[in-house]
Design a protein around this motif. Sequence first.
Motif, PDB file in Angstrom:
ATOM      1  N   MET A  20       0.809  -1.200   0.000  1.00  0.00           N
ATOM      2  CA  MET A  20       0.000   0.000   0.000  1.00  0.00           C
ATOM      3  C   MET A  20       0.853   1.264   0.000  1.00  0.00           C
ATOM      4  N   VAL A  21       1.924   1.224   0.773  1.00  0.00           N
ATOM      5  CA  VAL A  21       2.794   2.398   0.848  1.00  0.00           C
ATOM      6  C   VAL A  21       3.482   2.629  -0.498  1.00  0.00           C
ATOM      7  N   LEU A  22       3.864   1.552  -1.168  1.00  0.00           N
ATOM      8  CA  LEU A  22       4.527   1.704  -2.468  1.00  0.00           C
ATOM      9  C   LEU A  22       3.590   2.321  -3.500  1.00  0.00           C
ATOM     10  N   ILE A  23       2.311   1.992  -3.430  1.00  0.00           N
ATOM     11  CA  ILE A  23       1.342   2.589  -4.350  1.00  0.00           C
ATOM     12  C   ILE A  23       1.214   4.084  -4.075  1.00  0.00           C
ATOM     13  N   LYS A  24       1.209   4.464  -2.799  1.00  0.00           N
ATOM     14  CA  LYS A  24       1.137   5.890  -2.453  1.00  0.00           C
ATOM     15  C   LYS A  24       2.387   6.632  -2.910  1.00  0.00           C
ATOM     16  N   ILE A  25       3.549   6.010  -2.722  1.00  0.00           N
ATOM     17  CA  ILE A  25       4.794   6.644  -3.153  1.00  0.00           C
ATOM     18  C   ILE A  25       4.802   6.800  -4.671  1.00  0.00           C
ATOM     19  N   PHE A  26       4.383   5.755  -5.391  1.00  0.00           N
ATOM     20  CA  PHE A  26       4.324   5.831  -6.847  1.00  0.00           C
ATOM     21  C   PHE A  26       3.343   6.917  -7.291  1.00  0.00           C
ATOM     22  N   SER A  27       2.228   7.034  -6.590  1.00  0.00           N
ATOM     23  CA  SER A  27       1.249   8.077  -6.897  1.00  0.00           C
ATOM     24  C   SER A  27       1.849   9.462  -6.700  1.00  0.00           C
ATOM     25  N   ASP A  28       2.600   9.649  -5.637  1.00  0.00           N
ATOM     26  CA  ASP A  28       3.210  10.951  -5.357  1.00  0.00           C
ATOM     27  C   ASP A  28       4.327  11.279  -6.341  1.00  0.00           C
TER      28      ASP A  28
ATOM     29  N   TYR B 197       5.383  14.371   7.355  1.00  0.00           N
ATOM     30  CA  TYR B 197       4.059  14.748   7.840  1.00  0.00           C
ATOM     31  C   TYR B 197       3.111  13.558   7.955  1.00  0.00           C
ATOM     32  N   GLY B 198       3.612  12.353   7.859  1.00  0.00           N
ATOM     33  CA  GLY B 198       2.791  11.163   8.073  1.00  0.00           C
ATOM     34  C   GLY B 198       1.886  10.822   6.911  1.00  0.00           C
ATOM     35  N   GLY B 199       2.286  11.175   5.722  1.00  0.00           N
ATOM     36  CA  GLY B 199       1.455  10.909   4.557  1.00  0.00           C
ATOM     37  C   GLY B 199       1.426   9.464   4.122  1.00  0.00           C
ATOM     38  N   TYR B 200       2.330   8.641   4.653  1.00  0.00           N
ATOM     39  CA  TYR B 200       2.374   7.231   4.276  1.00  0.00           C
ATOM     40  C   TYR B 200       1.925   6.311   5.398  1.00  0.00           C
TER      41      TYR B 200
END
Length: 127
Positions: free
Chosen positions: A1-9, A54-57
């Motif tokens: 899940m975190v990798l998807i958020k990082i890729f999105s960012d 800022y805790g975005g992940y």
Amino acid sequence: MVLIKIFSDITAYFIATYLSILFYEVSVLSALMNINYILIFAGLLLFIISIYNYGGYINKLEFSRLDEITALIKSTILMIIVSILVLFFFRIEVDTFVNLSSQIIFLISLLIVPVILRTFVKSFFSI
């Protein structure tokens, strides 16, 4: 899940960069050949570290979407301030074809695009 958020960012950062390039005083091809890629990738790294700061992940249950949007906006503001300070203190020269309108487009799109893309990805992947 975190990798998807990082890729999105990362994708959102490059979309904001591309939108900024569209408003340069030179053509897109000329800009891509002459641009300082070190500044772009340093800004990307600073953006990802700011979101992490800022805790975005972090996965949260209560007010998770609001917390993520707030973390993204705070991290963007922090990145902008730190970038300006680093450019000023270390006297790093920005390319001459980067004009004010491209800088404003970059700042506005960096505030909006990550939030929209993260919301879209979150609804698509159910993360």
